[in-house]
Write a protein that holds these residues in place. Structure first.
Motif, PDB file in Angstrom:
ATOM      1  N   PHE A 136       0.831  -1.204   0.000  1.00 23.85           N
ATOM      2  CA  PHE A 136       0.000   0.000   0.000  1.00 23.85           C
ATOM      3  C   PHE A 136       0.870   1.261   0.000  1.00 23.85           C
ATOM      4  CE2 PHE A 136      -3.213  -2.767   2.449  1.00 23.85           C
ATOM      5  CZ  PHE A 136      -3.748  -3.244   1.268  1.00 23.85           C
ATOM      6  N   ASP A 137       1.980   1.224   0.737  1.00 26.24           N
ATOM      7  CA  ASP A 137       2.893   2.369   0.746  1.00 26.24           C
ATOM      8  C   ASP A 137       3.484   2.615  -0.636  1.00 26.24           C
ATOM      9  OD1 ASP A 137       2.550   3.109   3.390  1.00 26.24           O
ATOM     10  OD2 ASP A 137       4.253   1.932   4.128  1.00 26.24           O
ATOM     11  N   GLN A 138       3.774   1.552  -1.357  1.00 23.30           N
ATOM     12  CA  GLN A 138       4.286   1.701  -2.720  1.00 23.30           C
ATOM     13  C   GLN A 138       3.236   2.350  -3.615  1.00 23.30           C
ATOM     14  OE1 GLN A 138       7.173   1.265  -4.142  1.00 23.30           O
ATOM     15  NE2 GLN A 138       8.342   0.218  -2.562  1.00 23.30           N
ATOM     16  N   ALA A 139       1.985   1.936  -3.448  1.00 28.93           N
ATOM     17  CA  ALA A 139       0.902   2.538  -4.239  1.00 28.93           C
ATOM     18  C   ALA A 139       0.795   4.030  -3.945  1.00 28.93           C
ATOM     19  CB  ALA A 139      -0.424   1.839  -3.930  1.00 28.93           C
ATOM     20  N   ILE A 140       0.909   4.386  -2.671  1.00 29.42           N
ATOM     21  CA  ILE A 140       0.817   5.796  -2.274  1.00 29.42           C
ATOM     22  C   ILE A 140       2.012   6.577  -2.796  1.00 29.42           C
ATOM     23  CG2 ILE A 140       0.819   7.356  -0.279  1.00 29.42           C
ATOM     24  CD1 ILE A 140      -0.685   5.072   1.235  1.00 29.42           C
ATOM     25  N   ALA A 141       3.195   5.955  -2.789  1.00 28.70           N
ATOM     26  CA  ALA A 141       4.381   6.626  -3.306  1.00 28.70           C
ATOM     27  C   ALA A 141       4.239   6.908  -4.799  1.00 28.70           C
ATOM     28  CB  ALA A 141       5.621   5.777  -3.043  1.00 28.70           C
ATOM     29  N   VAL A 142       3.670   5.960  -5.517  1.00 27.81           N
ATOM     30  CA  VAL A 142       3.454   6.138  -6.954  1.00 27.81           C
ATOM     31  C   VAL A 142       2.411   7.209  -7.217  1.00 27.81           C
ATOM     32  CG1 VAL A 142       2.546   5.018  -9.033  1.00 27.81           C
ATOM     33  CG2 VAL A 142       4.195   3.817  -7.582  1.00 27.81           C
ATOM     34  N   ASN A 143       1.316   7.169  -6.430  1.00 38.43           N
ATOM     35  CA  ASN A 143       0.227   8.130  -6.602  1.00 38.43           C
ATOM     36  C   ASN A 143      -0.279   8.553  -5.233  1.00 38.43           C
ATOM     37  OD1 ASN A 143      -1.986   9.661  -7.219  1.00 38.43           O
ATOM     38  ND2 ASN A 143      -3.134   8.034  -8.248  1.00 38.43           N
ATOM     39  N   PRO A 144       0.204   9.679  -4.714  1.00 41.04           N
ATOM     40  CA  PRO A 144      -0.209  10.128  -3.381  1.00 41.04           C
ATOM     41  C   PRO A 144      -1.711  10.351  -3.245  1.00 41.04           C
ATOM     42  CG  PRO A 144       1.756  11.306  -4.093  1.00 41.04           C
ATOM     43  CD  PRO A 144       1.252  10.547  -5.282  1.00 41.04           C
ATOM     44  N   LYS A 145      -2.425  10.469  -4.343  1.00 39.13           N
ATOM     45  CA  LYS A 145      -3.870  10.683  -4.293  1.00 39.13           C
ATOM     46  C   LYS A 145      -4.661   9.383  -4.428  1.00 39.13           C
ATOM     47  CE  LYS A 145      -3.746  15.432  -6.019  1.00 39.13           C
ATOM     48  NZ  LYS A 145      -4.260  16.391  -7.038  1.00 39.13           N
ATOM     49  N   HIS A 146      -3.979   8.259  -4.333  1.00 39.01           N
ATOM     50  CA  HIS A 146      -4.645   6.969  -4.486  1.00 39.01           C
ATOM     51  C   HIS A 146      -5.412   6.647  -3.201  1.00 39.01           C
ATOM     52  CE1 HIS A 146      -4.970   2.575  -5.362  1.00 39.01           C
ATOM     53  NE2 HIS A 146      -5.089   3.047  -6.592  1.00 39.01           N
ATOM     54  N   GLU A 147      -6.697   6.843  -3.219  1.00 41.71           N
ATOM     55  CA  GLU A 147      -7.514   6.754  -2.012  1.00 41.71           C
ATOM     56  C   GLU A 147      -7.672   5.326  -1.496  1.00 41.71           C
ATOM     57  OE1 GLU A 147     -11.201   8.900  -2.331  1.00 41.71           O
ATOM     58  OE2 GLU A 147     -10.287  10.415  -3.622  1.00 41.71           O
ATOM     59  N   VAL A 148      -7.816   4.369  -2.397  1.00 45.93           N
ATOM     60  CA  VAL A 148      -8.075   2.986  -1.982  1.00 45.93           C
ATOM     61  C   VAL A 148      -6.913   2.445  -1.148  1.00 45.93           C
ATOM     62  CG1 VAL A 148      -8.617   0.655  -2.754  1.00 45.93           C
ATOM     63  CG2 VAL A 148      -9.492   2.618  -4.025  1.00 45.93           C
ATOM     64  N   SER A 149      -5.696   2.717  -1.590  1.00 47.45           N
ATOM     65  CA  SER A 149      -4.538   2.214  -0.841  1.00 47.45           C
ATOM     66  C   SER A 149      -4.461   2.852   0.537  1.00 47.45           C
ATOM     67  CB  SER A 149      -3.252   2.478  -1.629  1.00 47.45           C
ATOM     68  OG  SER A 149      -3.132   3.845  -1.977  1.00 47.45           O
ATOM     69  N   ARG A 150      -4.811   4.132   0.650  1.00 53.41           N
ATOM     70  CA  ARG A 150      -4.794   4.794   1.959  1.00 53.41           C
ATOM     71  C   ARG A 150      -5.878   4.213   2.883  1.00 53.41           C
ATOM     72  NH1 ARG A 150      -1.672   9.367   2.389  1.00 53.41           N
ATOM     73  NH2 ARG A 150      -0.813  10.206   0.452  1.00 53.41           N
ATOM     74  N   MET A 151      -7.054   3.956   2.329  1.00 52.70           N
ATOM     75  CA  MET A 151      -8.126   3.355   3.116  1.00 52.70           C
ATOM     76  C   MET A 151      -7.722   1.964   3.594  1.00 52.70           C
ATOM     77  SD  MET A 151     -11.174   3.741   4.331  1.00 52.70           S
ATOM     78  CE  MET A 151     -12.143   2.581   5.282  1.00 52.70           C
ATOM     79  N   ASN A 152      -7.192   1.158   2.674  1.00 54.80           N
ATOM     80  CA  ASN A 152      -6.780  -0.198   3.018  1.00 54.80           C
ATOM     81  C   ASN A 152      -5.668  -0.208   4.066  1.00 54.80           C
ATOM     82  OD1 ASN A 152      -8.589  -1.266   1.229  1.00 54.80           O
ATOM     83  ND2 ASN A 152      -7.091  -1.777  -0.342  1.00 54.80           N
ATOM     84  N   LYS A 153      -4.739   0.723   3.933  1.00 52.89           N
ATOM     85  CA  LYS A 153      -3.630   0.788   4.892  1.00 52.89           C
ATOM     86  C   LYS A 153      -4.163   1.003   6.304  1.00 52.89           C
ATOM     87  CE  LYS A 153       0.648   3.238   5.995  1.00 52.89           C
ATOM     88  NZ  LYS A 153       1.603   4.295   5.589  1.00 52.89           N
ATOM     89  N   GLY A 154      -5.116   1.915   6.452  1.00 51.90           N
ATOM     90  CA  GLY A 154      -5.690   2.157   7.768  1.00 51.90           C
ATOM     91  C   GLY A 154      -6.391   0.938   8.330  1.00 51.90           C
ATOM     92  N   ILE A 155      -7.119   0.217   7.479  1.00 51.97           N
ATOM     93  CA  ILE A 155      -7.833  -0.978   7.926  1.00 51.97           C
ATOM     94  C   ILE A 155      -6.857  -2.044   8.429  1.00 51.97           C
ATOM     95  CG2 ILE A 155      -9.242  -2.930   7.137  1.00 51.97           C
ATOM     96  CD1 ILE A 155     -10.664  -0.965   5.252  1.00 51.97           C
TER      97      ILE A 155
END
Length: 208
Positions: A136-155
């Protein structure tokens, strides 16, 4: 037909119903009876303004998987072919095979946040939450606006790693991207963060 929910990024995400977890560790009055799931980014669905359809994905048949595997092996330099194979393995709950296919896709195209997110979901399903967080951190690094990865990371931080403070930070990052972000159960992320902070403050006062 797979039921899908549209994210605020114009991408469709499919609800991953096999990864439901309860919020029993939170205040009953606010979260009682709530269940959560992590999300799968579904890059196969076009970003349109059509209403999102709700449902669960149909399992990928062995014939379809075999055909996609042949295509990927015949075109080893085609990242999308490996992604499609990974998606098929994902749908049929073949965890390691899905991760392997996604990894081959990412070797060719490491800047695809959807594939990073999907691989993270599979790591979590396979009982490897730390690896899920890395993905999920890699997804966020690629696209800081990627909402799904941020939501999943919190879960995953909250439920699998018992890291409420980490979950708060992850969801605050999501709110910075989308201040009106909503959880799949319809509760706003802002409400969830507020409640988690109250719970953390309450636990801190009890320990003193």
């Amino acid at each position: 037909m797979a039921k899908q929910q549209r994210s605020g990024q114009g991408q469709y995400v499919r609800k991953e119903t096999l990864l439901i977890v309860s919020l029993l560790c939170l205040a009953v009055g606010f979260f009682g009876g709530v269940v959560f799931t992590v999300f799968k980014s579904d890059s196969r669905a076009p970003a349109t303004s059509a209403p999102a359809q709700m449902g669960t994905p149909a399992p990928a048949g062995s014939d379809r998987i075999a055909a996609l595997k042949r295509q990927a092996e015949a075109n080893p330099g085609n990242a999308n072919a490996w992604t499609e194979l990974g998606n098929a393995y994902f749908d049929s709950n073949q965890i390691q095979a899905s991760i392997n296919a996604y990894r081959k896709s990412l070797e060719l195209d490491p800047n695809n946040p959807n594939v990073w997110t999907d691989m993270g979901v599979m790591y979590r399903r396979g009982g490897k939450p730390e690896e899920a967080i890395k993905a999920f951190d890699q997804a966020i690094a690629v696209n800081p606006k990627h909402e799904v990865s941020r939501m999943n990371k919190g879960i995953v931080l909250l439920h699998d790693l018992n890291d409420a403070n980490g979950a708060i930070k992850a969801w605050e990052g999501l709110l910075a991207v989308n201040p009106i972000a909503m959880a799949p159960n319809g509760i706003s992320i802002d409400q969830m963060v507020t409640q988690l902070k109250k719970q953390q403050a309450g636990q801190g006062s009890k320990s003193q």
